[in-house]
Design a protein around this motif. Sequence first.
Motif, short mmCIF file in Angstrom:
data_model
loop_
_atom_site.label_atom_id
_atom_site.label_comp_id
_atom_site.label_asym_id
_atom_site.label_seq_id
_atom_site.Cartn_x
_atom_site.Cartn_y
_atom_site.Cartn_z
N LEU A 197 -5.34 -1.23 4.69
CA LEU A 197 -4.30 -0.68 3.72
C LEU A 197 -3.51 -1.33 4.42
O LEU A 197 -2.69 -2.75 3.83
N ILE A 198 -3.64 -0.87 6.08
CA ILE A 198 -2.17 -1.32 7.17
C ILE A 198 -2.88 -3.09 6.92
O ILE A 198 -1.32 -4.19 6.92
N THR A 248 -4.01 -4.96 4.82
CA THR A 248 -3.87 -5.41 3.39
C THR A 248 -2.33 -6.09 3.45
O THR A 248 -1.56 -7.11 3.30
N LEU A 249 -0.65 -4.96 3.28
CA LEU A 249 0.31 -5.47 3.60
C LEU A 249 0.31 -6.49 5.26
O LEU A 249 0.61 -8.00 4.53
N ARG A 250 -0.21 -6.65 6.23
CA ARG A 250 0.32 -7.79 6.79
C ARG A 250 -0.16 -8.98 6.31
O ARG A 250 0.63 -9.93 6.38
N HIS A 251 -1.64 -8.84 5.86
CA HIS A 251 -2.28 -9.99 5.13
C HIS A 251 -0.51 -10.00 3.62
O HIS A 251 -0.21 -11.89 3.73
N ALA A 252 -0.51 -9.57 3.91
CA ALA A 252 1.29 -10.10 2.24
C ALA A 252 1.99 -10.82 2.73
O ALA A 252 2.66 -11.64 2.88
N ASP A 253 2.36 -10.44 3.79
CA ASP A 253 4.07 -10.28 4.71
C ASP A 253 3.00 -11.87 4.86
O ASP A 253 3.68 -12.96 5.15
#
Lengths: 216, 198
Positions: free
Chosen positions: A180-181, A183-188
């Motif tokens: 998830l971490i 994933t969030l970085r990829h979203a940023d």
Amino acid sequence: MSNVIGLYQPGRSPLHRLPAGWKFLALLVFAVLIVVFDRLWQLGVGAAVLCVGFAVARLRPGVVLRTMRTVLVLLAVVFALQWWLLGALSAAVVCLRLLVAIGAANLFTLTTRVDDLVAAIERAASPLRRFGVRPETLGLLVGLTVQAVGALSVIARQTREAQRARDAGRSVAAFTVPFLIRTLRHADELGEALAARGVGDEDGSDAARLSEELRR
Amino acid sequence: MSDSTPQRSATRHRQPAADLARIVVFAAFIAVLGTFPGIYLAGAAAPIVLQNLGPLLSGSLLGPRRGTASVVLFLTLVALGLPLLSGGRGGIAPFFGPSAGFLFGWILSALVVGLIVFLSRKPTLPVLLVANLAGIAVDYLVGLPVMAAVIGDFRAAGIAMLRYVPGDLAKVVVVSLVAAAVHRAFPNSTPRKASTAR
């Protein structure tokens, strides 16, 4: 978005060539009829019509069976429960109705290309433009999400390998937290890339161009 | 010149591209969860599928608006014919079947979880536990009546779904632990009512 394949099975039958919008309307009418009918023979006619549809579409039986597999398991459970609680006839009606409705929905999905469906929805939703809705973003969102699924699959595999390498155990949490971490970085990162291309700006012209790029 | 600065920061604050990216990536995240095979845990009568962790995690981490949007986007892709539901299912058929309500329930699930986390001061473990328990409960609240309507009998629906309850309760705990850990590692992922003003 010719890279979006989905469950579509290529073919040249009349059902494949029917415009997506009309096909969807036909599916809705068929589904409503199936819900309204409650005699076994009426549902039998519905099932026969559906079988003709599958024959016309020339879908391979293996493919059709694969899409119905999980539903068949569920139907078996429902049938057993219904038989026990309400009797055989009502069990047969309920299960045949479900089978026919789900089969028709699958026939629609198997013979309709995702691109065509997106285009049909964008066209149908264009009157909403005066309320500030931009229907053409649907194609963009679909394309972006499909790309993100690919990126996240890679991230998931890397995370699992890293987890195995440091022997972090096989619990769901030990995998999901780092996944998830990342994933969030990829979203940023994606957010920055989209902002750099002007997605989310008022005019949205770059968004349209990006959508075009994704289609290729 | 200086007049335009506050206006500019106001539009910056909304960050539509960043919001869009989070929504898109979490829709994809829910899809990727569906690619993991079901796990059989001791005592559970049904395989534990990871995919319904997705809406809970979206709500827990993205807040109500973006979390709900990511679930809606995911379900849209499924309906369009992409095989993104666990077991490679997709198309309109899942929205016609007996468990359709549980899919639609995911939307409300993400909204409820997101709202509770958003309205709380801090996403602590107890808050997340309550939020995710409420999220699962809402999913059943939508899913069970729909299933009962489709198969025409409430008792049968209840019996058919009973086997999922232990697994779903376990998932509430796992999701809450995971979300708490991610919030610690990635503090400003959720917009929060109280703490953003800090």
